[in-house]
Design an enzyme around this catalytic site. Sequence first.
Site, PDB file in Angstrom:
ATOM      1  N   CYS A 115       0.817  -1.228   0.000  1.00 39.27           N
ATOM      2  CA  CYS A 115       0.000   0.000   0.000  1.00 39.27           C
ATOM      3  C   CYS A 115       0.845   1.270   0.000  1.00 39.27           C
ATOM      4  CB  CYS A 115      -0.941   0.001   1.196  1.00 39.27           C
ATOM      5  SG  CYS A 115      -1.876  -1.515   1.336  1.00 39.27           S
ATOM      6  N   HIS A 255      -3.754   6.762   3.086  1.00 37.64           N
ATOM      7  CA  HIS A 255      -4.070   5.510   2.398  1.00 37.64           C
ATOM      8  C   HIS A 255      -5.466   5.066   2.829  1.00 37.64           C
ATOM      9  CE1 HIS A 255      -4.135   1.474   1.038  1.00 37.64           C
ATOM     10  NE2 HIS A 255      -3.933   0.936   2.231  1.00 37.64           N
ATOM     11  N   ASN A 285      -9.951  -0.866  -0.364  1.00 39.45           N
ATOM     12  CA  ASN A 285      -8.505  -0.681  -0.270  1.00 39.45           C
ATOM     13  C   ASN A 285      -7.868  -1.159  -1.578  1.00 39.45           C
ATOM     14  OD1 ASN A 285      -5.763  -0.891   0.250  1.00 39.45           O
ATOM     15  ND2 ASN A 285      -6.012  -1.854   2.261  1.00 39.45           N
TER      16      ASN A 285
HETATM   17  N1  ACO Z   1     -18.364 -10.058   8.364  1.00 39.94           N
HETATM   18  C1  ACO Z   1     -18.828 -10.387   9.581  1.00 39.94           C
HETATM   19  N2  ACO Z   1     -18.002 -10.695  10.605  1.00 39.94           N
HETATM   20  C2  ACO Z   1     -16.665 -10.640  10.374  1.00 39.94           C
HETATM   21  C3  ACO Z   1     -16.124 -10.301   9.122  1.00 39.94           C
HETATM   22  C4  ACO Z   1     -17.043 -10.007   8.082  1.00 39.94           C
HETATM   23  N3  ACO Z   1     -16.639  -9.657   6.853  1.00 39.94           N
HETATM   24  N4  ACO Z   1     -14.781 -10.343   9.195  1.00 39.94           N
HETATM   25  C5  ACO Z   1     -14.491 -10.693  10.452  1.00 39.94           C
HETATM   26  N5  ACO Z   1     -15.619 -10.892  11.171  1.00 39.94           N
HETATM   27  C6  ACO Z   1     -15.753 -11.275  12.569  1.00 39.94           C
HETATM   28  C7  ACO Z   1     -14.532 -11.992  13.103  1.00 39.94           C
HETATM   29  O1  ACO Z   1     -14.578 -13.358  12.804  1.00 39.94           O
HETATM   30  C8  ACO Z   1     -14.661 -11.718  14.572  1.00 39.94           C
HETATM   31  O2  ACO Z   1     -15.593 -12.625  15.110  1.00 39.94           O
HETATM   32  P1  ACO Z   1     -15.371 -13.263  16.577  1.00 39.94           P
HETATM   33  O3  ACO Z   1     -15.371 -12.081  17.519  1.00 39.94           O
HETATM   34  O4  ACO Z   1     -16.523 -14.163  16.706  1.00 39.94           O
HETATM   35  O5  ACO Z   1     -14.047 -13.968  16.501  1.00 39.94           O
HETATM   36  C9  ACO Z   1     -15.284 -10.328  14.657  1.00 39.94           C
HETATM   37  O6  ACO Z   1     -15.878 -10.100  13.360  1.00 39.94           O
HETATM   38  C10 ACO Z   1     -14.292  -9.213  14.948  1.00 39.94           C
HETATM   39  O7  ACO Z   1     -13.173  -9.370  14.095  1.00 39.94           O
HETATM   40  P2  ACO Z   1     -11.969  -8.377  14.145  1.00 39.94           P
HETATM   41  O8  ACO Z   1     -10.904  -8.872  13.214  1.00 39.94           O
HETATM   42  O9  ACO Z   1     -11.583  -8.094  15.561  1.00 39.94           O
HETATM   43  O10 ACO Z   1     -12.644  -7.075  13.543  1.00 39.94           O
HETATM   44  P3  ACO Z   1     -12.037  -5.635  13.364  1.00 39.94           P
HETATM   45  O11 ACO Z   1     -12.924  -4.661  13.998  1.00 39.94           O
HETATM   46  O12 ACO Z   1     -10.578  -5.590  13.715  1.00 39.94           O
HETATM   47  O13 ACO Z   1     -12.150  -5.415  11.810  1.00 39.94           O
HETATM   48  C11 ACO Z   1     -10.777  -5.415   9.869  1.00 39.94           C
HETATM   49  C12 ACO Z   1     -11.440  -6.252  10.925  1.00 39.94           C
HETATM   50  C13 ACO Z   1     -11.841  -4.687   9.094  1.00 39.94           C
HETATM   51  C14 ACO Z   1     -10.013  -6.335   8.932  1.00 39.94           C
HETATM   52  C15 ACO Z   1      -9.834  -4.408  10.538  1.00 39.94           C
HETATM   53  O14 ACO Z   1      -9.012  -5.041  11.477  1.00 39.94           O
HETATM   54  C16 ACO Z   1      -8.943  -3.696   9.531  1.00 39.94           C
HETATM   55  O15 ACO Z   1      -9.407  -2.976   8.675  1.00 39.94           O
HETATM   56  N6  ACO Z   1      -7.610  -3.834   9.669  1.00 39.94           N
HETATM   57  C17 ACO Z   1      -6.671  -3.237   8.753  1.00 39.94           C
HETATM   58  C18 ACO Z   1      -6.390  -4.226   7.719  1.00 39.94           C
HETATM   59  C19 ACO Z   1      -5.975  -3.629   6.429  1.00 39.94           C
HETATM   60  O16 ACO Z   1      -6.420  -2.604   6.003  1.00 39.94           O
HETATM   61  N7  ACO Z   1      -5.079  -4.351   5.758  1.00 39.94           N
HETATM   62  C20 ACO Z   1      -4.639  -3.988   4.471  1.00 39.94           C
HETATM   63  C21 ACO Z   1      -3.189  -3.652   4.375  1.00 39.94           C
HETATM   64  S1  ACO Z   1      -2.580  -2.827   5.661  1.00 39.94           S
HETATM   65  C22 ACO Z   1      -3.342  -1.437   5.449  1.00 39.94           C
HETATM   66  O17 ACO Z   1      -3.659  -1.123   4.341  1.00 39.94           O
HETATM   67  C23 ACO Z   1      -3.595  -0.679   6.636  1.00 39.94           C
END
Ligand code: ACO
Length: 328
Positions: A115, A255, A285
């Site tokens: 990214c 980003h 993203n």
């Molecule tokens: N739909 C429904 N539930 C979901 C989904 C979905 N699509 N995805 C995950 N869940 C569930 C998980 O299984 C978890 O369930 P559990 O509590 O029963 O185990 C619950 O939702 C919470 O999951 P988390 O991973 O804690 O959710 P979070 O609030 O952290 O959101 C996300 C996840 C959106 C991926 C977030 O962490 C994020 O955006 N991180 C940055 C990742 C990113 O952008 N990466 C790309 C490269 S790096 C960058 O560009 C920054």
Amino acid sequence: MADVRAAILGTGRAYPEGILTNADLERMVETSDEWITSRTGIKERHRASESEYTSMFAVEASRQAIERARIDPIDLGLVICATVSPDQILPSTGCLIQAELGANRAAAFDLAAACSGFLYGLTLADMMIRTGQTRYALVIGAEVLSRYVDFTDRSTCILFGDGAGAAVLGPAEGDRGILSTKIYSDGRYAEQLYSPGGGTRVKPTAETLAQGMHYFKMKGNELFKMAVRSMADVSTEVLNEAGYKPEDVKLFIPHQANQRITDAVASRLNVDSSIVYSNIAYHGNTSSASVPIALDECIEKGKVSEGDLVLLASFGGGVTWGGALIKW
Ligand code: ACO
């Protein structure tokens, strides 16, 4: 050393017509529009068809940038394609784009910084122009990430989109141009976001493909915290280096990873949300394409005027991060 700053002279963007909505994803994995919207801010993202590939979008975005910069492609001395989803391993997508554009006097290559790729490319192009190595440079961020997304993994398939953004850089007039840039990485966190198979370590075979080893694996939670901290810190650093404060910034383009990441970075920097650009709702993203697509949209919408301070920041797999401060 040529005593001249580099400036962005023209930008462009392109993406597939195909759109994948949250409603589409609801039919593919166990998720909901409500969950995706509240956790990420994403409503839809562009998705390439099977016959579309990375350089197609890169070339289209580049043509716009070149036309707006009012230069001839033959005058480009550098073509950098930032991508983690190249057309093929060999040759570089940069060389394929160069040939399509007729930029036959340029050095062309790919840059893999996920990214942060566009900000890495911007930094290198700025250096090349400032040192007199080249007069005009084309920096592209282009991705077809959907090829590496596991559409059975709800934690990643909701996030990523396809597209390309491009910028032509050249000598700046007066005191305008790129004031400061900083790029960093920390490979100790490589496995926060990676694709384990498909390279020389785990060569692509029918078995590794069946196991989905070429797909992105991600630890979203940890990345989230690192992204916020790194983008806020590098923003402060480029501002300090150029002698400015967050309140001087007229436009902040972080980003586009997650609306909650954007909001947290803005709050850490203490900048007003009105100057923070977001298009995450309809692009998701797009990795290296995210910042240049957003920049081109901001220019089109008239969000940036001559003399404005524009702050760019990114964070991505590697992990990598970077920032740039530009006087428009
Ligand atoms: N739909 C429904 N539930 C979901 C989904 C979905 N699509 N995805 C995950 N869940 C569930 C998980 O299984 C978890 O369930 P559990 O509590 O029963 O185990 C619950 O939702 C919470 O999951 P988390 O991973 O804690 O959710 P979070 O609030 O952290 O959101 C996300 C996840 C959106 C991926 C977030 O962490 C994020 O955006 N991180 C940055 C990742 C990113 O952008 N990466 C790309 C490269 S790096 C960058 O560009 C920054």
